[in-house]
Write a protein that holds these residues in place. Sequence first.
Motif, PDB file in Angstrom:
ATOM      1  N   VAL A  19     -12.776 -21.280   2.510  1.00  0.00           N
ATOM      2  CA  VAL A  19     -12.721 -20.324   3.609  1.00  0.00           C
ATOM      3  C   VAL A  19     -13.355 -19.030   3.132  1.00  0.00           C
ATOM      4  CG1 VAL A  19     -11.221 -19.009   5.148  1.00  0.00           C
ATOM      5  CG2 VAL A  19     -10.622 -21.365   4.514  1.00  0.00           C
ATOM      6  N   THR A  20     -14.370 -18.536   3.844  1.00  0.00           N
ATOM      7  CA  THR A  20     -15.015 -17.302   3.427  1.00  0.00           C
ATOM      8  C   THR A  20     -14.072 -16.119   3.604  1.00  0.00           C
ATOM      9  OG1 THR A  20     -15.910 -16.822   5.627  1.00  0.00           O
ATOM     10  CG2 THR A  20     -17.253 -18.214   4.155  1.00  0.00           C
ATOM     11  N   ALA A  21     -14.375 -15.029   2.890  1.00  0.00           N
ATOM     12  CA  ALA A  21     -13.545 -13.833   3.011  1.00  0.00           C
ATOM     13  C   ALA A  21     -13.537 -13.331   4.448  1.00  0.00           C
ATOM     14  CB  ALA A  21     -14.060 -12.752   2.066  1.00  0.00           C
ATOM     15  N   GLY A  22     -14.699 -13.382   5.097  1.00  0.00           N
ATOM     16  CA  GLY A  22     -14.761 -12.929   6.481  1.00  0.00           C
ATOM     17  C   GLY A  22     -13.889 -13.766   7.406  1.00  0.00           C
ATOM     18  N   ARG A  23     -13.870 -15.065   7.186  1.00  0.00           N
ATOM     19  CA  ARG A  23     -13.019 -15.946   8.011  1.00  0.00           C
ATOM     20  C   ARG A  23     -11.548 -15.722   7.697  1.00  0.00           C
ATOM     21  NH1 ARG A  23     -10.147 -17.761  10.917  1.00  0.00           N
ATOM     22  NH2 ARG A  23      -9.848 -19.884  11.700  1.00  0.00           N
ATOM     23  N   ALA A  24     -11.211 -15.598   6.400  1.00  0.00           N
ATOM     24  CA  ALA A  24      -9.820 -15.379   6.022  1.00  0.00           C
ATOM     25  C   ALA A  24      -9.276 -14.096   6.629  1.00  0.00           C
ATOM     26  CB  ALA A  24      -9.685 -15.347   4.504  1.00  0.00           C
ATOM     27  N   ALA A  25     -10.132 -13.091   6.765  1.00  0.00           N
ATOM     28  CA  ALA A  25      -9.697 -11.805   7.310  1.00  0.00           C
ATOM     29  C   ALA A  25      -9.296 -11.898   8.775  1.00  0.00           C
ATOM     30  CB  ALA A  25     -10.797 -10.766   7.136  1.00  0.00           C
ATOM     31  N   THR A  26      -9.707 -12.963   9.453  1.00  0.00           N
ATOM     32  CA  THR A  26      -9.354 -13.123  10.864  1.00  0.00           C
ATOM     33  C   THR A  26      -8.066 -13.910  11.064  1.00  0.00           C
ATOM     34  OG1 THR A  26     -10.577 -15.210  11.200  1.00  0.00           O
ATOM     35  CG2 THR A  26     -11.818 -13.144  11.411  1.00  0.00           C
ATOM     36  N   TRP A  27      -7.501 -14.421   9.985  1.00  0.00           N
ATOM     37  CA  TRP A  27      -6.284 -15.220  10.121  1.00  0.00           C
ATOM     38  C   TRP A  27      -5.142 -14.373  10.675  1.00  0.00           C
ATOM     39  CZ3 TRP A  27      -5.046 -19.315   5.838  1.00  0.00           C
ATOM     40  CH2 TRP A  27      -6.086 -20.255   5.799  1.00  0.00           C
ATOM     41  N   ASP A  28      -4.372 -14.973  11.559  1.00  0.00           N
ATOM     42  CA  ASP A  28      -3.225 -14.282  12.130  1.00  0.00           C
ATOM     43  C   ASP A  28      -1.935 -14.787  11.484  1.00  0.00           C
ATOM     44  OD1 ASP A  28      -2.740 -16.788  13.269  1.00  0.00           O
ATOM     45  OD2 ASP A  28      -3.385 -16.183  15.271  1.00  0.00           O
ATOM     46  N   GLU A  29      -0.822 -14.331  12.031  1.00  0.00           N
ATOM     47  CA  GLU A  29       0.474 -14.657  11.450  1.00  0.00           C
ATOM     48  C   GLU A  29       0.716 -16.165  11.410  1.00  0.00           C
ATOM     49  OE1 GLU A  29       4.162 -12.004  11.892  1.00  0.00           O
ATOM     50  OE2 GLU A  29       4.327 -13.479  13.504  1.00  0.00           O
ATOM     51  N   GLU A  30       0.325 -16.853  12.460  1.00  0.00           N
ATOM     52  CA  GLU A  30       0.541 -18.299  12.510  1.00  0.00           C
ATOM     53  C   GLU A  30      -0.289 -19.024  11.448  1.00  0.00           C
ATOM     54  OE1 GLU A  30       2.500 -21.546  13.307  1.00  0.00           O
ATOM     55  OE2 GLU A  30       2.928 -19.628  14.273  1.00  0.00           O
ATOM     56  N   ASP A  31      -1.508 -18.551  11.214  1.00  0.00           N
ATOM     57  CA  ASP A  31      -2.340 -19.142  10.159  1.00  0.00           C
ATOM     58  C   ASP A  31      -1.687 -18.964   8.793  1.00  0.00           C
ATOM     59  OD1 ASP A  31      -4.500 -19.965  11.830  1.00  0.00           O
ATOM     60  OD2 ASP A  31      -5.195 -17.889  11.903  1.00  0.00           O
ATOM     61  N   LEU A  32      -1.156 -17.776   8.557  1.00  0.00           N
ATOM     62  CA  LEU A  32      -0.489 -17.507   7.281  1.00  0.00           C
ATOM     63  C   LEU A  32       0.737 -18.397   7.112  1.00  0.00           C
ATOM     64  CD1 LEU A  32      -0.630 -13.600   7.236  1.00  0.00           C
ATOM     65  CD2 LEU A  32      -2.003 -15.152   5.852  1.00  0.00           C
ATOM     66  N   LEU A  33       1.517 -18.512   8.177  1.00  0.00           N
ATOM     67  CA  LEU A  33       2.711 -19.360   8.126  1.00  0.00           C
ATOM     68  C   LEU A  33       2.344 -20.820   7.843  1.00  0.00           C
ATOM     69  CD1 LEU A  33       4.964 -18.047  11.033  1.00  0.00           C
ATOM     70  CD2 LEU A  33       5.621 -18.246   8.636  1.00  0.00           C
ATOM     71  N   THR A  34       1.284 -21.282   8.463  1.00  0.00           N
ATOM     72  CA  THR A  34       0.854 -22.666   8.258  1.00  0.00           C
ATOM     73  C   THR A  34       0.486 -22.896   6.799  1.00  0.00           C
ATOM     74  OG1 THR A  34       0.059 -22.859  10.529  1.00  0.00           O
ATOM     75  CG2 THR A  34      -0.839 -24.402   8.927  1.00  0.00           C
ATOM     76  N   LEU A  35      -0.271 -21.982   6.217  1.00  0.00           N
ATOM     77  CA  LEU A  35      -0.668 -22.120   4.812  1.00  0.00           C
ATOM     78  C   LEU A  35       0.542 -22.039   3.897  1.00  0.00           C
ATOM     79  CD1 LEU A  35      -2.797 -22.303   2.577  1.00  0.00           C
ATOM     80  CD2 LEU A  35      -3.044 -19.804   2.722  1.00  0.00           C
ATOM     81  N   ALA A  36       1.417 -21.062   4.125  1.00  0.00           N
ATOM     82  CA  ALA A  36       2.578 -20.871   3.254  1.00  0.00           C
ATOM     83  C   ALA A  36       3.512 -22.071   3.308  1.00  0.00           C
ATOM     84  CB  ALA A  36       3.323 -19.599   3.647  1.00  0.00           C
ATOM     85  N   ARG A  37       3.743 -22.588   4.503  1.00  0.00           N
ATOM     86  CA  ARG A  37       4.626 -23.753   4.635  1.00  0.00           C
ATOM     87  C   ARG A  37       4.014 -24.986   3.989  1.00  0.00           C
ATOM     88  NH1 ARG A  37       6.124 -22.264  10.858  1.00  0.00           N
ATOM     89  NH2 ARG A  37       8.217 -21.409  10.507  1.00  0.00           N
ATOM     90  N   ALA A  38       2.699 -25.149   4.136  1.00  0.00           N
ATOM     91  CA  ALA A  38       2.034 -26.303   3.529  1.00  0.00           C
ATOM     92  C   ALA A  38       2.067 -26.217   2.009  1.00  0.00           C
ATOM     93  CB  ALA A  38       0.589 -26.384   4.024  1.00  0.00           C
ATOM     94  N   ALA A  39       2.025 -25.000   1.484  1.00  0.00           N
ATOM     95  CA  ALA A  39       2.023 -24.812   0.032  1.00  0.00           C
ATOM     96  C   ALA A  39       3.411 -24.955  -0.577  1.00  0.00           C
ATOM     97  CB  ALA A  39       1.458 -23.429  -0.304  1.00  0.00           C
ATOM     98  N   ASP A  40       4.424 -24.598   0.162  1.00  0.00           N
ATOM     99  CA  ASP A  40       5.780 -24.541  -0.384  1.00  0.00           C
ATOM    100  C   ASP A  40       6.261 -25.904  -0.873  1.00  0.00           C
ATOM    101  OD1 ASP A  40       8.201 -23.423  -1.093  1.00  0.00           O
ATOM    102  OD2 ASP A  40       9.035 -23.502   0.940  1.00  0.00           O
ATOM    103  N   THR A  41       7.013 -25.877  -1.957  1.00  0.00           N
ATOM    104  CA  THR A  41       7.665 -27.082  -2.468  1.00  0.00           C
ATOM    105  C   THR A  41       9.149 -26.785  -2.634  1.00  0.00           C
ATOM    106  OG1 THR A  41       7.342 -26.500  -4.805  1.00  0.00           O
ATOM    107  CG2 THR A  41       5.579 -27.750  -3.726  1.00  0.00           C
ATOM    108  N   ALA A  42       9.954 -27.823  -2.652  1.00  0.00           N
ATOM    109  CA  ALA A  42      11.405 -27.639  -2.702  1.00  0.00           C
ATOM    110  C   ALA A  42      11.840 -26.922  -3.969  1.00  0.00           C
ATOM    111  CB  ALA A  42      12.096 -28.997  -2.601  1.00  0.00           C
ATOM    112  N   ASP A  43      11.112 -27.143  -5.077  1.00  0.00           N
ATOM    113  CA  ASP A  43      11.530 -26.544  -6.348  1.00  0.00           C
ATOM    114  C   ASP A  43      10.859 -25.209  -6.633  1.00  0.00           C
ATOM    115  OD1 ASP A  43       9.134 -27.882  -6.549  1.00  0.00           O
ATOM    116  OD2 ASP A  43       9.465 -28.611  -8.579  1.00  0.00           O
TER     117      ASP A  43
END
Length: 240
Positions: A152-176
């Motif tokens: 993802v380019t810096a320019g594209r990442a800069a357009t991410w909204d709250e839902e995009d951030l939540l999607t990435l964070a939830r996908a990255a999270d692990t139980a431990d």
Amino acid sequence: MTALGLLTPGHSAEDDYPRIEQLLGSDVRLDLAHTGTGGDALPLDAPDAAERLTDGMAALRLAGAEAVVWASTSGSFGQGWDGAQAQVRTLARLAGMPASSTSFAFVHAAREIGVRRVAVGATYPEEVAARFAAFLGDGGLEVTGVRSSAAVTAGRAATWDEEDLLTLARAADTADAEAVVLPDTALHTAAHLPLLEKALSKPVLTANQVTVWEGLRLVDRRVNAPSLGTLFTREPRVQA
């Protein structure tokens, strides 16, 4: 007044910093200077990376900065732990003041909040995200998982909204994982930290957040600002 200097390679999410300055609600000033690197970040393997950060240094000194942070994650971990240390030492020498980088800020911030196991949600290609995870490992952290959203380019990442951030964070999270790390400085995260932490029920460390905290650490300041997440809910140090 505490004045911190931030060297940034691009403009993608630089408006996070005035927001953070406002949310700190204290006598902290964040001065930004842009580097003459010709792009959103330095090449990961640039051996002269620190020397190429000098363009904005004079402005930061004139502004009265007491410390400087190279506000680029991908521009600071590419040569590994030893290379990043050499980069910061050179930066401190050129700046004439304490210096650090966003990559080191993540390690120091994790230690500050007492976590060792972290999950990484990166906007980098997989091989670059893996190099960042290795850097965290060299800093004594255990990476429980790495989620890459490809190139993802810096320019594209800069357009991410709250839902995009939540999607990435939830996908990255692990139980431990004790915390989730979002390393891209191009992401606007300052306004979303409380929601991210509530959704994941654990601390979330983001690039612009830890960059500012690292500058405060360099000048031995702590500021209590819960709207900036768990990292900023530590008790402030008593000022002499």
